[in-house]
Design a protein around this motif. Structure first.
Motif, PDB file in Angstrom:
ATOM      1  N   LYS A 454      43.455  37.303 -13.380  1.00 33.49           N
ATOM      2  CA  LYS A 454      44.412  36.225 -13.101  1.00 33.49           C
ATOM      3  C   LYS A 454      43.753  35.084 -12.326  1.00 33.49           C
ATOM      4  O   LYS A 454      44.241  33.945 -12.368  1.00 33.49           O
ATOM      5  CB  LYS A 454      45.598  36.772 -12.303  1.00 33.49           C
ATOM      6  CG  LYS A 454      46.455  37.778 -13.075  1.00 33.49           C
ATOM      7  CD  LYS A 454      47.523  38.387 -12.174  1.00 33.49           C
ATOM      8  CE  LYS A 454      48.306  39.464 -12.908  1.00 33.49           C
ATOM      9  NZ  LYS A 454      49.295  40.131 -12.019  1.00 33.49           N
ATOM     10  N   SER A 458      42.976  31.447 -17.612  1.00 36.65           N
ATOM     11  CA  SER A 458      44.233  30.707 -17.682  1.00 36.65           C
ATOM     12  C   SER A 458      45.337  31.623 -18.204  1.00 36.65           C
ATOM     13  O   SER A 458      45.064  32.704 -18.747  1.00 36.65           O
ATOM     14  CB  SER A 458      44.083  29.505 -18.619  1.00 36.65           C
ATOM     15  OG  SER A 458      43.868  29.956 -19.954  1.00 36.65           O
ATOM     16  N   ASP A 459      46.600  31.165 -18.067  1.00 37.43           N
ATOM     17  CA  ASP A 459      47.726  31.948 -18.578  1.00 37.43           C
ATOM     18  C   ASP A 459      47.593  32.168 -20.081  1.00 37.43           C
ATOM     19  O   ASP A 459      47.924  33.240 -20.604  1.00 37.43           O
ATOM     20  CB  ASP A 459      49.048  31.232 -18.267  1.00 37.43           C
ATOM     21  CG  ASP A 459      49.371  31.247 -16.781  1.00 37.43           C
ATOM     22  OD1 ASP A 459      48.764  32.064 -16.056  1.00 37.43           O
ATOM     23  OD2 ASP A 459      50.215  30.433 -16.351  1.00 37.43           O
ATOM     24  N   GLU A 460      47.093  31.158 -20.771  1.00 36.78           N
ATOM     25  CA  GLU A 460      46.930  31.279 -22.225  1.00 36.78           C
ATOM     26  C   GLU A 460      45.872  32.330 -22.556  1.00 36.78           C
ATOM     27  O   GLU A 460      46.045  33.138 -23.475  1.00 36.78           O
ATOM     28  CB  GLU A 460      46.524  29.921 -22.812  1.00 36.78           C
ATOM     29  CG  GLU A 460      46.393  29.931 -24.325  1.00 36.78           C
ATOM     30  CD  GLU A 460      46.080  28.554 -24.868  1.00 36.78           C
ATOM     31  OE1 GLU A 460      45.420  28.487 -25.916  1.00 36.78           O
ATOM     32  OE2 GLU A 460      46.483  27.552 -24.237  1.00 36.78           O
ATOM     33  N   MET A 462      45.156  34.797 -20.785  1.00 40.42           N
ATOM     34  CA  MET A 462      45.682  36.100 -20.350  1.00 40.42           C
ATOM     35  C   MET A 462      46.857  36.539 -21.218  1.00 40.42           C
ATOM     36  O   MET A 462      47.718  37.301 -20.773  1.00 40.42           O
ATOM     37  CB  MET A 462      46.139  36.002 -18.891  1.00 40.42           C
ATOM     38  CG  MET A 462      45.014  35.973 -17.890  1.00 40.42           C
ATOM     39  SD  MET A 462      44.246  37.593 -17.664  1.00 40.42           S
ATOM     40  CE  MET A 462      45.573  38.485 -16.869  1.00 40.42           C
TER      41      MET A 462
END
Length: 472
Positions: A454, A458-460, A462
């Motif tokens: 995390k 990035s959120d993408e 992940m």
């Protein structure tokens, strides 16, 4: 003057490794050793300490049998003299095997005595001069003992003497809480000694991450009287000649004996390197290459504890291999990549130190993640080992894992796994794509890696399939 092609000075891990290789190719060598034969590990380090720890931990665990429904353990007692006899038995078994398999039947190629330089490539031992074409120096190390402490005489112990005791003192101060001091201090406490632990640094077991240090201080402090961040003065107790007085900060502590665990100093002085034309620094250390073991540009190589680089058995073995390879191929010199740094303290919980130290990581380029075991790992909970912390670090740009500090049960195994993946330069996500079974302690590592991911992805990146390897 006796002339040989190879002279090995020291019969510890590095020296014996070199001997094993040289004797495959030639009998034009000597091995010179002063003092005991056998590795530091087998004689006064890893193996006798683990035997002592093994007994101590079994006795300690018995005190908690009632918690898991096993009754009657309260009647158990420990015979410390039998424990120490067992420790010496294992010690003799390990050292005897080493000596019997490597140094017997060498005839005049084995020389018992302390060597020193008396000229370039000329050694003297027992009054005999030996001229060698190639020399491997591997004379090991000795415990550091401050001169004023010697005033307490036989009450001053080091790891070289502790295992020779018939029994253990009732009250003992362990001064220096690195790996060795912490291991021995906890095991003696579990065998019934009143242990006072003193350390100049605000840490134990060489931990450097604040999260792991705080957990370690609390858990070890429950078994020993800890005094951290203070220097110790050691002297005879003026009120009782059979006791030792220790001044640690503003505290005065009275004990029956002291275990000095202040590290080990390379056995350099007796070699008289300058007499051999070898330049040394203010510590008496020559300039050498950690990737080849070569001293300057000479056909002289330094390995094991003697070079002070990483005083650990597996590193000493590697350095012995480097030294003998380059000695046999001189003047062609090969340089070798060093393995990922790996250290373990066999305490309870164990400590594992892998790769880059947390205190040395650049905050601007490094991401860190912490995972606490309490109430977060099923296997640890049912085993009663849900104590401790994992701290991981990764490079923000490359996303490669850089290092770890583990304070947990069975850290020795996870530390190896992490050393392997760090050496393979794997990224955090590449590690997460490896299998993690349930319920096992390795899931704690998986959780720590997810926390670290995390911080570097990035959120993408992940997304839900990030931990899967895509085929199409």
């Amino acid at each position: 003057m006796r002339k040989v092609k190879y002279a090995i000075v020291g019969a510890g891990t590095s020296g014996l490794t070199a001997l094993g290789e040289i004797r495959k190719h030639t009998d034009d060598f000597v091995i010179i050793n002063g003092g005991h034969y056998g590795t530091t590990c087998a004689r006064v380090g890893c193996m006798p300490s683990k035997a002592m720890i093994h007994s101590a931990n079994h006795y300690h665990e018995a005190k908690h049998f009632a918690d898991i429904g096993i009754n009657g353990a309260q009647s158990l007692s420990v015979d410390v003299s039998s424990v120490m006899t067992r420790v010496r038995g294992f010690r003799d078994r390990f050292t005897g095997g080493i000596i019997g398999s490597t140094t017997e039947n060498l005839g005049d190629k084995r020389i018992d005595g302390y060597a020193k330089f008396v000229g370039e490539m000329i050694l003297e031992v027992n009054g005999e001069q030996i001229q060698a074409e190639r020399i491997i120096l591997a004379t090991g190390s000795s415990p550091v003992i401050p001169a004023p402490w010697k005033s307490i005489g036989e009450k001053l112990l080091t790891s070289d003497e502790i295992f020779e005791l018939e029994t253990l003192p009732k009250r003992i101060a362990v001064i220096g809480l690195g790996v060795i001091g912490l291991e021995l201090g906890q095991s003696m406490a579990r065998l019934g000694c009143e242990v006072t632990g003193i350390e100049m640094l605000e840490t134990v077991g060489a931990l450097s991450s604040p999260e792991a240090i705080e957990k370690a201080k609390a858990l070890f402090g429950a078994e020993m009287d800890l005094h951290l961040g203070v220097a110790a003065q050691v002297m005879p107790n003026p009120e009782n000649e059979n006791e030792v007085l220790i001044k640690a900060g503003d505290k005065e502590i009275v004990v029956d004996a002291v275990l000095a665990s202040l590290g080990r100093r390379p056995n350099l002085a007796s070699l008289d390197l300058p007499a051999g034309g070898i330049s040394v620094d203010e510590r008496g250390m020559p300039t050498f290459d950690v990737h080849s073991a070569q001293i300057s540009d000479k056909p002289i190589f330094i390995a094991g504890d003697l070079n002070g680089y990483r005083q650990i058995l597996h590193e000493a073995g590697d350095e012995g291999r480097m030294a003998v390879y380059n000695a046999m191929n001189f003047p062609e010199i090969s340089r070798f990549e060093r393995k990922t740094a790996l250290g373990v303290a066999f305490t309870d919980p164990q400590i594992g130190l892998v790769g880059a130290r947390m205190s040395e990581c650049d905050e601007a380029t490094t991401a860190k993640a912490v995972f606490h075991l309490e109430r977060n790992n099923g296997r640890a909970i049912v085993n009663g080992t849900d104590r401790g912390t994992l701290v991981l670090a990764a490079n923000k740009e490359t996303k490669q894992l850089l290092g770890a500090e583990l304070f947990m049960a069975d850290a020795e195994h996870l530390a190896h796994m992490l050393a392997w993946v760090i050496q393979q330069k794997m990224t955090v996500m590449e590690i997460l794509r490896l299998p993690f079974y349930h319920p096992v302690m390795e899931e704690a590592l998986q959780s720590a890696l997810r926390n670290l991911a995390k911080e570097v992805y990035s959120d993408e990146e992940m997304g839900i399939t990030a931990e899967l390897t895509r085929l199409t």
